[in-house]
Design an enzyme around this catalytic site. Structure first.
Site, mmCIF file in Angstrom:
data_model
loop_
_atom_site.group_PDB
_atom_site.id
_atom_site.type_symbol
_atom_site.label_atom_id
_atom_site.label_comp_id
_atom_site.label_asym_id
_atom_site.label_seq_id
_atom_site.Cartn_x
_atom_site.Cartn_y
_atom_site.Cartn_z
ATOM 1 N N HIS A 162 -29.892 -30.938 83.549
ATOM 2 C CA HIS A 162 -31.204 -31.537 83.813
ATOM 3 C C HIS A 162 -31.631 -32.412 82.637
ATOM 4 O O HIS A 162 -32.296 -33.426 82.821
ATOM 5 C CB HIS A 162 -32.241 -30.430 84.054
ATOM 6 C CG HIS A 162 -31.973 -29.635 85.292
ATOM 7 N ND1 HIS A 162 -32.718 -29.762 86.428
ATOM 8 C CD2 HIS A 162 -31.001 -28.722 85.575
ATOM 9 C CE1 HIS A 162 -32.244 -28.957 87.366
ATOM 10 N NE2 HIS A 162 -31.193 -28.310 86.865
ATOM 11 N N ASP A 221 -39.246 -32.714 85.856
ATOM 12 C CA ASP A 221 -38.067 -32.346 86.626
ATOM 13 C C ASP A 221 -38.586 -31.707 87.911
ATOM 14 O O ASP A 221 -39.566 -30.948 87.897
ATOM 15 C CB ASP A 221 -37.227 -31.339 85.838
ATOM 16 C CG ASP A 221 -35.915 -31.026 86.537
ATOM 17 O OD1 ASP A 221 -34.875 -31.389 85.989
ATOM 18 O OD2 ASP A 221 -35.920 -30.415 87.639
HETATM 19 O O1 LIG Z 1 -17.198 -30.121 78.712
HETATM 20 C C1 LIG Z 1 -18.161 -30.656 79.292
HETATM 21 C C2 LIG Z 1 -18.662 -30.196 80.521
HETATM 22 C C3 LIG Z 1 -19.735 -30.849 81.077
HETATM 23 N N1 LIG Z 1 -20.295 -31.908 80.443
HETATM 24 C C4 LIG Z 1 -21.452 -32.605 81.034
HETATM 25 O O2 LIG Z 1 -22.416 -31.646 81.432
HETATM 26 C C5 LIG Z 1 -23.074 -32.083 82.592
HETATM 27 C C6 LIG Z 1 -23.009 -30.970 83.607
HETATM 28 O O3 LIG Z 1 -23.874 -31.262 84.672
HETATM 29 P P1 LIG Z 1 -23.564 -30.820 86.173
HETATM 30 O O4 LIG Z 1 -22.242 -31.275 86.566
HETATM 31 O O5 LIG Z 1 -24.676 -31.321 87.020
HETATM 32 O O6 LIG Z 1 -23.478 -29.258 86.143
HETATM 33 P P2 LIG Z 1 -24.490 -28.085 85.625
HETATM 34 O O7 LIG Z 1 -24.510 -28.070 84.176
HETATM 35 O O8 LIG Z 1 -24.034 -26.869 86.308
HETATM 36 O O9 LIG Z 1 -25.902 -28.590 86.239
HETATM 37 C C7 LIG Z 1 -27.012 -27.944 86.843
HETATM 38 O O10 LIG Z 1 -27.873 -29.046 87.172
HETATM 39 C C8 LIG Z 1 -27.355 -29.986 88.121
HETATM 40 C C9 LIG Z 1 -28.397 -31.062 88.293
HETATM 41 O O11 LIG Z 1 -29.554 -30.551 88.851
HETATM 42 C C10 LIG Z 1 -27.037 -29.286 89.434
HETATM 43 O O12 LIG Z 1 -26.464 -30.224 90.321
HETATM 44 C C11 LIG Z 1 -26.099 -28.123 89.176
HETATM 45 O O13 LIG Z 1 -25.855 -27.425 90.376
HETATM 46 C C12 LIG Z 1 -26.713 -27.186 88.150
HETATM 47 O O14 LIG Z 1 -25.875 -26.088 87.886
HETATM 48 C C13 LIG Z 1 -22.384 -33.363 83.058
HETATM 49 O O15 LIG Z 1 -23.154 -34.486 82.686
HETATM 50 C C14 LIG Z 1 -21.082 -33.355 82.280
HETATM 51 O O16 LIG Z 1 -20.611 -34.649 81.931
HETATM 52 C C15 LIG Z 1 -19.792 -32.387 79.255
HETATM 53 O O17 LIG Z 1 -20.280 -33.371 78.697
HETATM 54 N N2 LIG Z 1 -18.735 -31.745 78.713
#
Ligand SMILES: O=c1ccn([C@@H]2O[C@H](COP(=O)(O)OP(=O)(O)O[C@H]3O[C@H](CO)[C@@H](O)[C@H](O)[C@H]3O)[C@@H](O)[C@H]2O)c(=O)[nH]1
Length: 485
Positions: free
Chosen positions: A22, A131
């Site tokens: 987020h 948000d």
């Molecule tokens: O090694 C890593 C792993 C992840 N990321 C970043 O972390 C973010 C992860 O976001 P997302 O893929 O949306 O997963 P979550 O962290 O699980 O996000 C939460 O928030 C999102 C947006 O609301 C929802 O879609 C998901 O279900 C919810 O779990 C992304 O930008 C990735 O690029 C990194 O930079 N490095």
């Protein structure tokens, strides 16, 4: 330094939900607005404020970007994950909410004292962008008389699905018990032939009086009160669903993919890591350099997913048995809490050396853009999904939480840009699915064609003639106009 004044009279407070998935899109939005001269107060909880180590660099780059923090009730040493959505939302309500009210009152006053020390004169607060799951802030802003917009960080299809849950309850389709999970859901306009019970947001699997179910229902109801919705998607990706959403939410700004619009508007020199709450292992890039083009499957389940030890080992065996080189993000807090929290099974790390690379956290956008990456095994978090689309990488989906169930169905059957393996995790399925994604020529060609088409449309969306670019201009204009009104 000479005192300068931004041309914009708008001052917007951005209130992200305190989790990586987020914070990243909200911080991209902050930079896009500041680039247009709008003053932004980016309000994080104290814990995340400390973890945003690039704050100074960002403020130097965008002089109208002000970082502020607000206490929450979480222990200072808590890892940046949500152990329980319920805990975090009740801490926000009990501790953060009253303080937010005072802050809004202070920022809404003209000639605000708190910015006297800065070189930029900051106008009084004119809008709050929350948000979409921080809806408690709507009451506060309404009390202070400030318009509220909501950034919904999920896809349009997930947002629409959430919005239709009250209808499904009314029609008696929810809650469901002991039903066939493949039972079709026919009453969500725009996705009539697509979803099954198993594809509904994960909280629909819970009893209706469960705190998580109640939490989401409150958000679904409250968000109807905001003046506008901002989405991290683009018009050509979800046109029918966006037109459905417009029947209930007349003002929508689609600005996605945010990370790409940011690069298009602000420049290529920005690191994708500025919003990272964790330390990145950049050595994985050298490992990728040593791999053949399109050969590697990148595995990342975002910042919140939890796995049991059994699931972790099944995944690992499946990957090894597939024979494909893999780069896998295994966070130290990824094992579910009843397991040994900080242990990555030795078996897993030792056995991986020859075949892959395991990292705690990686620069994901860069990894997805690397030529060695030929597939992305994801939990279908929306940021990861839209980053995968932008990079044109075929996806294998293993959703776990909330919106991820909907996204993975759209990836597999809606957009046909990947394969959905939800609700399974045994090693033979993993091996079969990884091979299917990486090896089966006909299927791979179809998926490639489709994902490349969407990647092309995404490039158009963020270009000067594109929908996201124009919608951003409109948003900036509207935020500035609110001041004149
Ligand atoms: O090694 C890593 C792993 C992840 N990321 C970043 O972390 C973010 C992860 O976001 P997302 O893929 O949306 O997963 P979550 O962290 O699980 O996000 C939460 O928030 C999102 C947006 O609301 C929802 O879609 C998901 O279900 C919810 O779990 C992304 O930008 C990735 O690029 C990194 O930079 N490095």
């Amino acid at each position: 330094m000479e005192e300068s004044e931004s041309e914009s009279a708008a001052h917007v407070l951005l209130l992200p939900f305190p989790a990586q998935g987020h914070i990243t899109p909200m911080l991209s939005l902050a930079q896009l607005l500041c680039h247009a001269g709008i003053h932004v107060t980016f309000l994080s909880t104290e814990h995340n404020h400390r973890l945003l180590t690039q704050r100074r660099a960002l403020s130097a780059r965008f002089p109208t970007l002000h970082f502020e923090s607000i206490p929450d009730a979480l222990p200072p040493d808590q890892a940046p994950t949500i152990h329980s959505l319920h805990d975090i939302s009740s801490s926000l309500r009990s501790v953060t909410k009253p303080l937010l009210r005072d802050l809004l009152i202070t920022l809404a006053k003209k000639d605000d004292e708190s910015y006297r020390s800065t070189t930029i004169r900051c106008p009084p607060l004119s809008c709050v962008i929350i948000d979409g799951i921080m809806c408690f802030a709507i009451d506060m802003a309404e009390e202070v008389g400030i318009p509220v917009f909501a950034l919904r960080t999920v896809s349009a299809c997930s947002f629409w699905c959430y919005s239709c849950i009250p209808d499904l309850i009314q029609q008696g389709q929810l809650p469901f018990q002991d039903q066939d999970m493949d039972h079709p859901i026919k009453d969500i306009p725009g996705m009539e032939a697509l979803l099954r019970l198993r594809d509904l947001p994960s909280f629909c699997r819970m009893p209706i009086d469960h705190p998580s179910f109640k939490f989401f229902m409150e958000q679904i109801e409250a968000i109807t009160r905001v003046s506008a919705i901002i989405l991290n998607t683009f018009d050509d990706l979800e046109p029918l669903i966006l037109s459905q959403i417009a029947t209930r939410f007349p003002k929508i700004y689609t600005l996605g993919p945010f990370h790409a619009l940011l690069k298009s508007r602000v420049g290529d020199d920005l690191s994708s890591s500025v919003s990272s709450l964790r330390h990145e292992d950049r050595r994985c890039m050298a490992w990728l350099d040593s791999q053949q083009s399109g050969s590697v499957i990148f595995v990342s389940f975002g910042s919140l997913a939890k796995l049991s030890r059994v699931q972790l080992l099944e995944f690992w065996h499946g990957l090894i048995n597939s024979g494909k080189p893999f780069l896998w993000v295994v966070r130290s807090d990824m094992l579910s809490s009843e397991q040994e929290e900080h242990a990555t099974p030795v078996e897993l790390k030792d056995g991986t050396k020859e075949r892959g690379y395991i990292a705690e956290w990686v620069p994901q956008e860069e990894v997805l853009a690397h030529k060695a990456v030929g597939g992305f095994w994801t939990h279908s978090g929306w940021n990861s999904t839209i980053e995968g689309i932008w990079a044109g990488v075929p996806m294998l989906c293993w959703p776990q939480l909330a919106d991820q169930q909907v996204n993975s169905r759209w990836v597999g059957e809606g957009w046909k840009i990947g394969l959905d393996m939800k609700d399974t995790c045994d090693r033979s399925t993993v091996e079969k699915m990884v091979r299917a994604l990486m090896e089966e020529a006909d299927q791979r060609e179809q998926i490639f064609k489709s994902v490349h088409n969407f990647a092309k449309l995404a490039r158009h969306a963020v270009s000067e003639d594109g929908s996201s670019y124009k919608n951003l201009e409109k948003l900036i204009e509207d935020l500035n106009e609110k001041i004149v009104m």
